[in-house]
Scaffold this motif. Structure first.
Motif, PDB file in Angstrom:
ATOM      1  N   ARG A   1      -4.476  -5.226   6.946  1.00 50.95           N
ATOM      2  CA  ARG A   1      -5.445  -5.105   6.013  1.00 50.95           C
ATOM      3  C   ARG A   1      -5.509  -3.623   5.489  1.00 50.95           C
ATOM      4  N   SER A   2      -5.723  -2.864   6.768  1.00 49.79           N
ATOM      5  CA  SER A   2      -5.976  -1.526   6.688  1.00 49.79           C
ATOM      6  C   SER A   2      -4.694  -0.683   6.028  1.00 49.79           C
ATOM      7  N   LYS A   3      -3.420  -1.023   6.190  1.00 47.34           N
ATOM      8  CA  LYS A   3      -2.362  -0.460   5.690  1.00 47.34           C
ATOM      9  C   LYS A   3      -2.267  -0.845   4.212  1.00 47.34           C
ATOM     10  N   ALA A   4      -2.544  -2.046   3.870  1.00 44.38           N
ATOM     11  CA  ALA A   4      -2.683  -2.513   2.508  1.00 44.38           C
ATOM     12  C   ALA A   4      -3.746  -1.842   1.661  1.00 44.38           C
ATOM     13  N   PHE A   5      -4.722  -1.768   2.373  1.00 42.69           N
ATOM     14  CA  PHE A   5      -6.129  -1.109   1.475  1.00 42.69           C
ATOM     15  C   PHE A   5      -5.787   0.184   1.156  1.00 42.69           C
ATOM     16  N   SER A   6      -4.977   1.043   2.217  1.00 41.67           N
ATOM     17  CA  SER A   6      -4.796   2.491   2.172  1.00 41.67           C
ATOM     18  C   SER A   6      -3.571   2.739   1.042  1.00 41.67           C
ATOM     19  N   THR A   7      -2.702   1.805   1.128  1.00 44.69           N
ATOM     20  CA  THR A   7      -1.644   2.097   0.114  1.00 44.69           C
ATOM     21  C   THR A   7      -2.048   1.794  -1.415  1.00 44.69           C
ATOM     22  N   CYS A   8      -2.982   0.765  -1.604  1.00 45.90           N
ATOM     23  CA  CYS A   8      -3.608   0.560  -2.846  1.00 45.90           C
ATOM     24  C   CYS A   8      -4.725   1.370  -3.340  1.00 45.90           C
ATOM     25  N   SER A   9      -5.639   1.988  -2.426  1.00 47.35           N
ATOM     26  CA  SER A   9      -6.579   2.862  -2.917  1.00 47.35           C
ATOM     27  C   SER A   9      -5.976   4.288  -3.479  1.00 47.35           C
ATOM     28  N   SER A  10      -5.028   4.465  -3.270  1.00 49.31           N
ATOM     29  CA  SER A  10      -4.489   5.843  -3.971  1.00 49.31           C
ATOM     30  C   SER A  10      -4.257   5.668  -5.368  1.00 49.31           C
ATOM     31  N   HIS A  11      -3.778   4.459  -5.453  1.00 48.87           N
ATOM     32  CA  HIS A  11      -3.432   4.202  -6.719  1.00 48.87           C
ATOM     33  C   HIS A  11      -4.601   3.936  -7.779  1.00 48.87           C
ATOM     34  N   LEU A  12      -5.649   3.243  -7.070  1.00 53.00           N
ATOM     35  CA  LEU A  12      -7.025   2.896  -7.854  1.00 53.00           C
ATOM     36  C   LEU A  12      -7.801   4.168  -8.119  1.00 53.00           C
ATOM     37  N   ILE A  13      -7.692   5.021  -7.404  1.00 58.19           N
ATOM     38  CA  ILE A  13      -8.344   6.476  -7.648  1.00 58.19           C
ATOM     39  C   ILE A  13      -7.855   7.016  -8.717  1.00 58.19           C
ATOM     40  N   VAL A  14      -6.490   7.064  -8.948  1.00 57.79           N
ATOM     41  CA  VAL A  14      -5.683   7.704 -10.147  1.00 57.79           C
ATOM     42  C   VAL A  14      -6.239   6.937 -11.304  1.00 57.79           C
ATOM     43  N   VAL A  15      -6.260   5.511 -11.317  1.00 50.72           N
ATOM     44  CA  VAL A  15      -6.485   4.662 -12.251  1.00 50.72           C
ATOM     45  C   VAL A  15      -7.970   5.003 -12.858  1.00 50.72           C
TER      46      VAL A  15
ATOM     47  N   VAL B   1      -3.591  17.368 -11.312  1.00 50.97           N
ATOM     48  CA  VAL B   1      -3.312  18.288 -10.087  1.00 50.97           C
ATOM     49  C   VAL B   1      -3.642  17.519  -8.836  1.00 50.97           C
ATOM     50  N   VAL B   2      -4.524  16.494  -9.029  1.00 49.56           N
ATOM     51  CA  VAL B   2      -4.998  15.812  -7.899  1.00 49.56           C
ATOM     52  C   VAL B   2      -4.009  14.836  -7.278  1.00 49.56           C
ATOM     53  N   ASN B   3      -3.388  14.125  -8.422  1.00 54.08           N
ATOM     54  CA  ASN B   3      -2.507  12.923  -8.185  1.00 54.08           C
ATOM     55  C   ASN B   3      -1.482  13.090  -6.862  1.00 54.08           C
ATOM     56  N   PRO B   4      -0.839  14.256  -6.964  1.00 56.10           N
ATOM     57  CA  PRO B   4      -0.019  14.657  -5.587  1.00 56.10           C
ATOM     58  C   PRO B   4      -0.651  14.609  -4.457  1.00 56.10           C
ATOM     59  N   MET B   5      -1.777  15.198  -4.477  1.00 57.49           N
ATOM     60  CA  MET B   5      -2.750  15.110  -3.192  1.00 57.49           C
ATOM     61  C   MET B   5      -2.990  13.785  -2.658  1.00 57.49           C
ATOM     62  N   ILE B   6      -3.444  12.866  -3.940  1.00 54.25           N
ATOM     63  CA  ILE B   6      -3.918  11.520  -3.310  1.00 54.25           C
ATOM     64  C   ILE B   6      -2.821  10.812  -3.041  1.00 54.25           C
ATOM     65  N   TYR B   7      -1.801  10.909  -3.631  1.00 50.68           N
ATOM     66  CA  TYR B   7      -0.467   9.994  -3.216  1.00 50.68           C
ATOM     67  C   TYR B   7       0.284  10.456  -1.889  1.00 50.68           C
ATOM     68  N   THR B   8       0.235  11.959  -1.633  1.00 50.98           N
ATOM     69  CA  THR B   8       1.019  12.426  -0.555  1.00 50.98           C
ATOM     70  C   THR B   8       0.205  12.320   0.848  1.00 50.98           C
ATOM     71  N   LEU B   9      -1.115  12.942   0.675  1.00 52.27           N
ATOM     72  CA  LEU B   9      -1.737  13.309   1.924  1.00 52.27           C
ATOM     73  C   LEU B   9      -2.319  11.854   2.580  1.00 52.27           C
ATOM     74  N   ARG B  10      -2.322  10.642   1.671  1.00 52.96           N
ATOM     75  CA  ARG B  10      -2.656   9.488   2.298  1.00 52.96           C
ATOM     76  C   ARG B  10      -1.549   8.668   2.686  1.00 52.96           C
ATOM     77  N   ASN B  11      -0.292   9.236   2.633  1.00 55.17           N
ATOM     78  CA  ASN B  11       0.853   8.161   2.801  1.00 55.17           C
ATOM     79  C   ASN B  11       1.649   8.764   4.051  1.00 55.17           C
ATOM     80  N   LYS B  12       1.731   7.989   4.994  1.00 55.55           N
ATOM     81  CA  LYS B  12       2.363   8.466   6.267  1.00 55.55           C
ATOM     82  C   LYS B  12       3.853   8.654   6.016  1.00 55.55           C
ATOM     83  N   ASP B  13       4.552   7.729   5.287  1.00 52.93           N
ATOM     84  CA  ASP B  13       5.959   7.965   4.942  1.00 52.93           C
ATOM     85  C   ASP B  13       6.144   9.109   4.298  1.00 52.93           C
ATOM     86  N   PHE B  14       5.591   9.249   3.239  1.00 49.45           N
ATOM     87  CA  PHE B  14       5.503  10.710   2.478  1.00 49.45           C
ATOM     88  C   PHE B  14       5.495  11.914   3.184  1.00 49.45           C
TER      89      PHE B  14
END
Length: 310
Positions: free
Chosen positions: A234-248, A284-297
């Motif tokens: 659940r935590s991993k799924a929320f983390s993956t989706c939350s970045s996209h929701l912030i940008v939206v 300017v914040v999109n790269p930070m949102i998507y990368t800093l919250r993503n372990k694979d990236f």
């Protein structure tokens, strides 16, 4: 030049921040740093998603395309804004203004559709994991990206032509930082209710419908996540989706405030603030949102930097 119809007006004057006489240099440096950050941050995402084998999956394919749109999106407006601040010459021809408006609208629609596509990708990955490789195959991903790019082109070419077909009267001073529809219609004389009506139609087709698709996807995603037995899952799924929701929220929130207001209630200062928000802050914040919250990236960045240093 001031005229009573389109043929006598050969240029507009973008007022931008002309009222802040003592801060022109500071504004230039600020927006230059922002623009370079957008190019570097989103450019890094494009490079890494294309070079790292572990990121050759639909989610990062869409993210790379989204970052490319962000670069194009800001490049339509920020370089001209920087030039105006540097040269203190704010005039823009009708043709240049029309081209800027047209590309801006097309890229904004593309970004809106890509956000919906990314939400659908997360929906299939979480709600239909067994069917994910079959549904989100390479051909489908390419078709979705191409569809996001081309859908708005004929509509906004027509919309731009319609806006510049109306007569302009009074002042040719455009109280904005770039050529956008609300300030342009403010300068138009006569009845512009038809143009405003089509703006609402465009907002419905290219903003509300994608937003509703995103909302529907996340309602289904949330329902599925809450049923997961594993807390880690659940935590991993929320983390993956939350970045996209912030940008939206950033994109649709600022854009809707700027566009869903009538000509009579248009406020130049307010509109400039929200326009700057979605052409600078969000990219300017999109790269930070998507990368800093993503372990694979983060791991992919480590590998890339290690190769560069080594």
């Amino acid at each position: 030049m001031v005229g009573t119809n389109l043929t006598t007006v050969v240029e507009f004057i973008l007022l931008g921040f002309s009222d802040l006489h003592n801060f022109q240099g500071l504004l230039f440096i600020t927006f230059l740093v922002i623009y370079i950050s957008i190019l570097l941050g989103n450019g890094l995402i494009i490079v890494i998603t294309n070079m790292e084998p572990a990121l050759q999956i639909p989610m990062y394919y869409f993210l790379g395309n989204f970052s490319f749109v962000e670069i194009c999106y800001t490049s339509v407006t920020l370089p001209r804004m920087l030039m105006n601040l540097w040269r203190q010459k704010r005039n823009i021809s009708l043709l240049s203004c029309a081209v800027q408006l047209c590309f801006f609208l097309i890229l904004a629609a593309t970004e809106s559709f890509l956000l919906a596509v990314m939400a659908y990708d997360r929906y299939v990955a979480i709600c239909k994991p067994l069917s994910y490789p079959l549904i989100m195959n390479r051909k489908m991903c390419v078709q979705m990206v191409i569809g996001s790019w081309v859908t708005g082109i004929p509509v906004f070419i027509g919309q731009t032509y319609q806006v510049f077909s109306v007569p302009f009267c009074g002042s040719n001073k455009l109280n904005h930082v770039f050529c956008d529809m609300p300030p342009l219609l403010k300068l138009a004389c006569g009845d512009t209710s038809g143009n405003e009506f089509f703006i609402y139609i465009d907002c419905f087709l290219f903003a509300l419908i994608p937003f509703l698709l995103i909302l529907f996807s996340y309602i289904r995603i949330l329902s599925t996540i809450l049923k997961l037995p594993s807390t880690t899952g659940r935590s991993k799924a929320f983390s993956t989706c939350s970045s996209h929701l912030i940008v939206v929220c950033l994109f649709y929130g600022s854009g809707s405030i700027a566009y869903l207001q009538s000509k009579s209630s248009y406020s130049g200062r307010t509109d400039k603030i929200f326009s700057l928000f979605y052409i600078t802050v969000t990219p300017v914040v999109n790269p930070m949102i998507y990368t800093l919250r993503n372990k694979d990236f983060i791991e992919a960045m480590r590998k890339l930097f290690s190769k560069c240093i080594g």
